[in-house]
Design an enzyme around this catalytic site. Structure first.
Site, PDB file in Angstrom:
ATOM      1  N   LYS A 122     -51.450 -44.600 -24.790  1.00  0.00           N
ATOM      2  CA  LYS A 122     -52.701 -44.087 -24.218  1.00  0.00           C
ATOM      3  C   LYS A 122     -52.966 -42.654 -24.663  1.00  0.00           C
ATOM      4  O   LYS A 122     -54.092 -42.313 -25.073  1.00  0.00           O
ATOM      5  CB  LYS A 122     -52.629 -44.168 -22.691  1.00  0.00           C
ATOM      6  N   GLU A 145     -40.291 -42.439 -17.156  1.00  0.00           N
ATOM      7  CA  GLU A 145     -39.912 -43.516 -16.247  1.00  0.00           C
ATOM      8  C   GLU A 145     -38.430 -43.831 -16.406  1.00  0.00           C
ATOM      9  O   GLU A 145     -37.899 -43.880 -17.503  1.00  0.00           O
ATOM     10  CB  GLU A 145     -40.755 -44.757 -16.526  1.00  0.00           C
ATOM     11  N   CYS A 175     -47.688 -43.936 -21.355  1.00  0.00           N
ATOM     12  CA  CYS A 175     -48.090 -42.619 -21.865  1.00  0.00           C
ATOM     13  C   CYS A 175     -48.319 -42.571 -23.366  1.00  0.00           C
ATOM     14  O   CYS A 175     -49.400 -42.198 -23.819  1.00  0.00           O
ATOM     15  CB  CYS A 175     -47.040 -41.576 -21.466  1.00  0.00           C
ATOM     16  N   LYS A 216     -38.934 -50.038 -21.792  1.00  0.00           N
ATOM     17  CA  LYS A 216     -37.675 -49.304 -21.912  1.00  0.00           C
ATOM     18  C   LYS A 216     -36.777 -49.759 -20.780  1.00  0.00           C
ATOM     19  O   LYS A 216     -37.249 -50.311 -19.779  1.00  0.00           O
ATOM     20  CB  LYS A 216     -37.905 -47.794 -21.841  1.00  0.00           C
ATOM     21  N   ARG A 236     -34.468 -42.538 -32.646  1.00  0.00           N
ATOM     22  CA  ARG A 236     -33.849 -43.845 -32.483  1.00  0.00           C
ATOM     23  C   ARG A 236     -34.764 -44.911 -33.060  1.00  0.00           C
ATOM     24  O   ARG A 236     -35.861 -45.147 -32.548  1.00  0.00           O
ATOM     25  CB  ARG A 236     -33.598 -44.139 -31.004  1.00  0.00           C
TER      26      ARG A 236
END
EC number: 1.1.1.22
Length: 431
Positions: free
Chosen positions: A264, A156, A261, A321, A252
């Site tokens: 899950k 994404e 994602c 994010k 990071r």
């Protein structure tokens, strides 16, 4: 694309994956119809509005409006379609297994679509799902229709670019004709095509996300050790990442991974192993480290403030994010819930987030700017590394906070500079 056969494609599901898949296939020259059962979503798409935030997606949809349509109607979606793409979500069920009810709903709806040449699944499904779908298609009189697993590897915020310029295109098919058809569909995409069997393709998706999650949890473990030994995790990660065998991606440190994602898929892979009688010890530890990472952030504030009861804490960034409006499994949800449970008043800022109209968000206050969110606060947490946070007038922010305590959960800001401005500055894995 010159010389490429133009195919008619039906895409089932107008979520992140379905919309990106549909728009990119239309960009490649195919005739695409995206079908969803949500009337409001289809209404928005037909009016030119994209119900999700994904850079470049809206422009691509507009650019290909002659080849890209949206519908609620099953017959309209399947009319003349050669390939049906399954792009519906597969959330975790109460047992921890992937809920395939939406996948099966689409498969059942294909009965009678004898003109199809192939069914391709992009949804993340357990290994072995393809065999069950194959059997269902055969039972429905669609034995001549090929089946393929064509998992997605888009992130994404960069999904359009990831689709058009991928590291690889994985095509799992049990026959060469179907593998060739799905491969041909991607002609014009800048990336290598890797053909394999269906079960291996299903495993690739789960294994890839689990390995990425492992790298994040690993560097977070190292960050904790750095804090206890006086080492700097940023320097450690930089040097480790220069090793060509390891690479710097996903090294990071922060307050944990989230999104649609990693949580899950990691749980799905662990449950898949449990169902076979095998315990994935490493992956279980990866998940546990991530769960604890968010709670460690709260503990750091408690250690600094003494108690959180009666304090005001600002969460700077809510999405999992930057570059997306997605709140699924965002660490901010756990942080907000824990802060409220400790008796704190929670203030929030995010430029894109759309929190659910439920707890913990109904008990928080939303502000238009980071500066307003921290005004009068006892502490602030950088939750999402939005670039706007680098532009904040932090000197003024420190002056208007009741106690200028800042926990930088993404190591976004300069420690020395923030301390010089008067902040009690806390970060992840830095001395």
């Amino acid at each position: 694309m010159v010389g490429m056969p133009r195919r008619r494609v039906a895409v089932f599901g107008a979520g992140y994956i379905g919309l990106v898949t549909g728009a990119c296939l239309a960009e490649l020259g195919h005739e695409v119809t995206v079908r969803d059962i949500n009337p409001e979503k289809i209404r928005l798409l037909r009016s030119g509005e994209v119900p999700i935030y994904e850079p470049g997606l809206g422009d691509m949809i507009v650019r290909n409006k002659e080849r890209l349509t949206f519908t609620l109607d099953l017959d309209e979606a399947l009319d003349g379609a050669e390939i049906a793409y399954v792009c519906v979500d597969t959330p975790p069920s109460a047992s921890g297994d992937a809920d395939l009810s939406r996948v099966w709903s689409v498969v059942r709806s294909l009965e009678g679509a004898a003109h199809l040449r192939a069914v391709a699944v992009k949804s993340t499904v357990p290994v072995g799902t393809g065999s069950r779908v194959r059997a269902a298609l055969d039972a429905a009189g669609l034995a001549h229709v090929g089946y393929a697993s064509n998992p997605e590897f888009t992130a994404e915020g960069t999904a359009v670019g990831d689709f058009m310029h991928p590291d690889r295109i994985v095509v799992g098919a049990s026959d060469e004709a179907t593998a060739g058809l799905i491969s041909e569909l991607h002609q014009g995409v800048d990336g290598p095509i890797v053909v394999m069997d269906v079960r291996s393709a299903e495993m690739v998706k789960l294994a890839s996300n689990a390995l990425l999650a492992t790298k994040i949890s690993f560097i977070n473990e190292i960050a904790t050790l750095c804090e206890k030994t006086g080492a700097d995790v940023e320097e450690v990660a930089r040097a480790v990442g220069l090793d060509h065998r390891l690479g710097s991606h996903f090294l990071r440190p922060g307050i944990g991974w989230g999104g649609s994602c990693f949580p899950k898929d990691s749980e799905a892979l662990r449950q898949l192993a449990n169902n076979t009688g095998y315990h994935l010890q490493l992956l279980s530890a990866v998940i546990e480290v991530n769960n604890l990472q968010k709670r460690r952030a709260i503990q750091k504030l408690k250690d600094e403030l003494g108690t959180l009861a009666g304090t005001r804490v600002a969460l700077l960034g809510l999405t999992f994010k930057p570059g997306t409006d997605d709140m699924r499994e965002a660490p901010s949800t756990v942080l907000a819930a824990r802060l409220l449970a400790e008796g704190a008043e929670v203030r929030c800022w995010d430029p894109m987030a759309r929190p659910a109209d439920s707890e913990p968000w109904t008990s928080t206050t939303r502000y238009e700017t980071p500066e307003l969110a921290v005004d009068g606060a006892d502490a602030a947490i950088v939750v999402t590394e939005w670039p706007q946070l680098k532009e904040v007038d932090w000197a003024r922010a420190a002056s208007v906070m009741r106690r200028p305590v800042l926990f930088d959960g993404r190591n976004l800001l300069d420690p020395a500079g923030m301390r010089a401005l008067g902040f009690t500055y806390l970060s992840v894995g830095r001395p």
